[in-house]
Design an enzyme around this catalytic site. Structure first.
Site, PDB file in Angstrom:
ATOM      1  N   GLY A   1       0.839  -1.207   0.000  1.00 11.56           N
ATOM      2  CA  GLY A   1       0.000   0.000   0.000  1.00 11.56           C
ATOM      3  C   GLY A   1       0.866   1.246   0.000  1.00 11.56           C
ATOM      4  O   GLY A   1       0.564   2.235   0.669  1.00 11.56           O
TER       5      GLY A   1
ATOM      6  N   TYR B   1     -14.981   0.277   9.042  1.00  8.67           N
ATOM      7  CA  TYR B   1     -13.554   0.588   9.149  1.00  8.67           C
ATOM      8  C   TYR B   1     -13.090   0.454  10.608  1.00  8.67           C
ATOM      9  O   TYR B   1     -12.091  -0.208  10.897  1.00  8.67           O
ATOM     10  CB  TYR B   1     -13.332   2.012   8.632  1.00  8.67           C
TER      11      TYR B   1
ATOM     12  N   GLY C   1      -0.438   5.103  -1.118  1.00  6.57           N
ATOM     13  CA  GLY C   1      -1.485   5.846  -0.413  1.00  6.57           C
ATOM     14  C   GLY C   1      -0.918   7.051   0.323  1.00  6.57           C
ATOM     15  O   GLY C   1       0.264   7.377   0.199  1.00  6.57           O
ATOM     16  N   GLN C   2      -1.794   7.692   1.107  1.00  6.02           N
ATOM     17  CA  GLN C   2      -1.404   8.936   1.773  1.00  6.02           C
ATOM     18  C   GLN C   2      -0.193   8.735   2.696  1.00  6.02           C
ATOM     19  O   GLN C   2       0.733   9.542   2.684  1.00  6.02           O
ATOM     20  CB  GLN C   2      -2.587   9.484   2.595  1.00  6.02           C
TER      21      GLN C   2
ATOM     22  N   LYS D   1     -10.479  -2.185  12.393  1.00  3.86           N
ATOM     23  CA  LYS D   1      -9.291  -1.726  13.130  1.00  3.86           C
ATOM     24  C   LYS D   1      -9.279  -2.296  14.546  1.00  3.86           C
ATOM     25  O   LYS D   1      -8.234  -2.703  15.054  1.00  3.86           O
ATOM     26  CB  LYS D   1      -9.222  -0.194  13.135  1.00  3.86           C
TER      27      LYS D   1
ATOM     28  N   ASP E   1       2.009  -1.822  -4.385  1.00  7.52           N
ATOM     29  CA  ASP E   1       0.624  -1.337  -4.319  1.00  7.52           C
ATOM     30  C   ASP E   1      -0.135  -1.997  -5.468  1.00  7.52           C
ATOM     31  O   ASP E   1       0.465  -2.458  -6.438  1.00  7.52           O
ATOM     32  CB  ASP E   1       0.588   0.191  -4.471  1.00  7.52           C
TER      33      ASP E   1
HETATM   34  N1  SER Z   1      -8.411   9.385   8.654  1.00  3.53           N
HETATM   35  C1  SER Z   1      -9.196   8.217   8.839  1.00  3.53           C
HETATM   36  C2  SER Z   1     -10.563   8.378   8.308  1.00  3.53           C
HETATM   37  O1  SER Z   1     -11.057   9.467   8.271  1.00  3.53           O
HETATM   38  C3  SER Z   1      -9.280   7.862  10.301  1.00  3.53           C
HETATM   39  O2  SER Z   1      -8.346   6.895  10.583  1.00  3.53           O
HETATM   40  O3  SER Z   1     -11.168   7.459   7.932  1.00  3.53           O
END
Ligand code: SER
Length: 316
Positions: A9, A146, A12-13, A150, A35
């Site tokens: 990955g 999400y 990504g940011q 996590k 990636d």
């Molecule tokens: N920056 C992430 C989000 O907004 C939070 O971990 O999903």
């Protein structure tokens, strides 16, 4: 021992900046970026790049074996807002990729120790969590898929550490603000867009309401935190869930005002959408004293310093 690193990955940011930072420390050729996407232009020419689907266990194993990988940074994930559009994909990607990397570390245990970094998030917390100065150890009832992945992922990491001795390290990143690479699909993304639009259009419509406080961090601090945690002596680390990590907390109104000090005619309007409910379920500020105690974490950037850095760098 010579480190050989695989980043999954990498485009990504976080991935772009982390890859560049690790290549500075360990040498470009020792950090393999991967990636599912095409190579990010900022990575081109700085070290090896390979296309890899984070859920492809066979291909990951082949790279790890062939290259003698000693550290894996698994950054591929669907974030909070995108995850709500496709919860099944969010679970399959976020959990599947973690599980197979943990299993790979166990499988290779006798041959070579593999250290893993996997990011968690403030999204592990939910509406029943204390919102101010959220402690390391507290109620966790995440509302987004999400956040569910996590939290489940943190438990899985802790389980593998206790059961198999896997050296897997993690932090609960706050919203991350960066200018080299942009975020995609998160609830905290407004705090990046606002700088870009301030320079481009002189105005910004924010998808969160003006007084929505969230924990945030400038990418330089996030990268330093990641590398410092990975370099910390293993015997110092007592916590095996992800560490709370904090730098600053602000609202859209406050970041707007800090930009307005530099761009005086900047205008903002507010049009909260579905992401408001996600933001409202997350902490406003975080207590990171455990990270400070176990591996000496300390942020360097506050809002004013970050605003200056963001505007200067984006202008270039
Ligand atoms: N920056 C992430 C989000 O907004 C939070 O971990 O999903």
């Amino acid at each position: 021992m010579k480190e050989k690193i695989l980043i999954i990955g990498a485009c990504g940011q976080i991935g772009v900046e982390l890859t560049l930072a690790l290549r500075k420390i360990y040498g470009g050729e020792n950090v393999i970026a991967s990636d599912i996407r095409d190579e990010h232009p900022l990575l081109a020419g700085t070290g090896p790049y390979t296309t890899l689907n984070a859920n492809d266990a066979d291909n990951t194993r082949a790279i790890v074996k062939k290259e003698g990988i000693t550290q894996i940074y698994l950054l591929a994930a669907l974030l909070s807002a995108t995850g709500e559009k496709d919860p099944k994909l969010c679970w399959d990607l976020n959990m599947g990729s973690l599980r197979q990397v943990l299993d790979l570390a166990v499988e290779m245990k006798d041959e070579r120790k593999i250290k893993i970094f996997w990011p968690s998030s403030i999204a592990v917390f939910g509406a029943t969590t204390p919102r101010q100065n959220t402690p390391q150890l507290t109620v966790m009832e995440p509302t987004t898929m999400y956040g569910v992945t996590k939290y489940a992922g943190e438990l899985l990491c802790q389980y593998y550490n206790r059961r198999y001795g896997t050296d897997v390290r993690s932090v609960r990143y706050p919203g991350l603000i960066s200018w080299k690479s942009v975020p995609g699909g998160g609830t905290t993304d407004y705090a990046v867009d606002i700088y870009i639009q301030a320079l481009k259009a002189g105005k910004y419509e924010c998808f969160l309401s003006e007084n929505t406080y969230l924990p945030m961090m400038y990418m330089d601090d996030a990268i330093r935190a990641t590398i410092e945690l990975m370099q910390a002596p293993v015997e110092n680390l007592k916590t095996h869930m992800a560490f709370n990590l904090s730098a600053m907390s602000f609202s859209p109104k406050e970041v707007y005002e800090s930009i307005k000090k530099i761009i005086s005619n900047f205008e903002i309007t507010y049009a909260p959408d579905h992401r408001q409910a996600i933001a409202d379920s997350w902490p406003a500020s975080i207590d990171d004293s455990t990270a400070r105690a176990e591996w000496n974490w300390k942020p360097k950037f506050d809002l004013e310093k970050m605003t200056t850095a963001m505007l200067e760098n984006l202008k270039k």
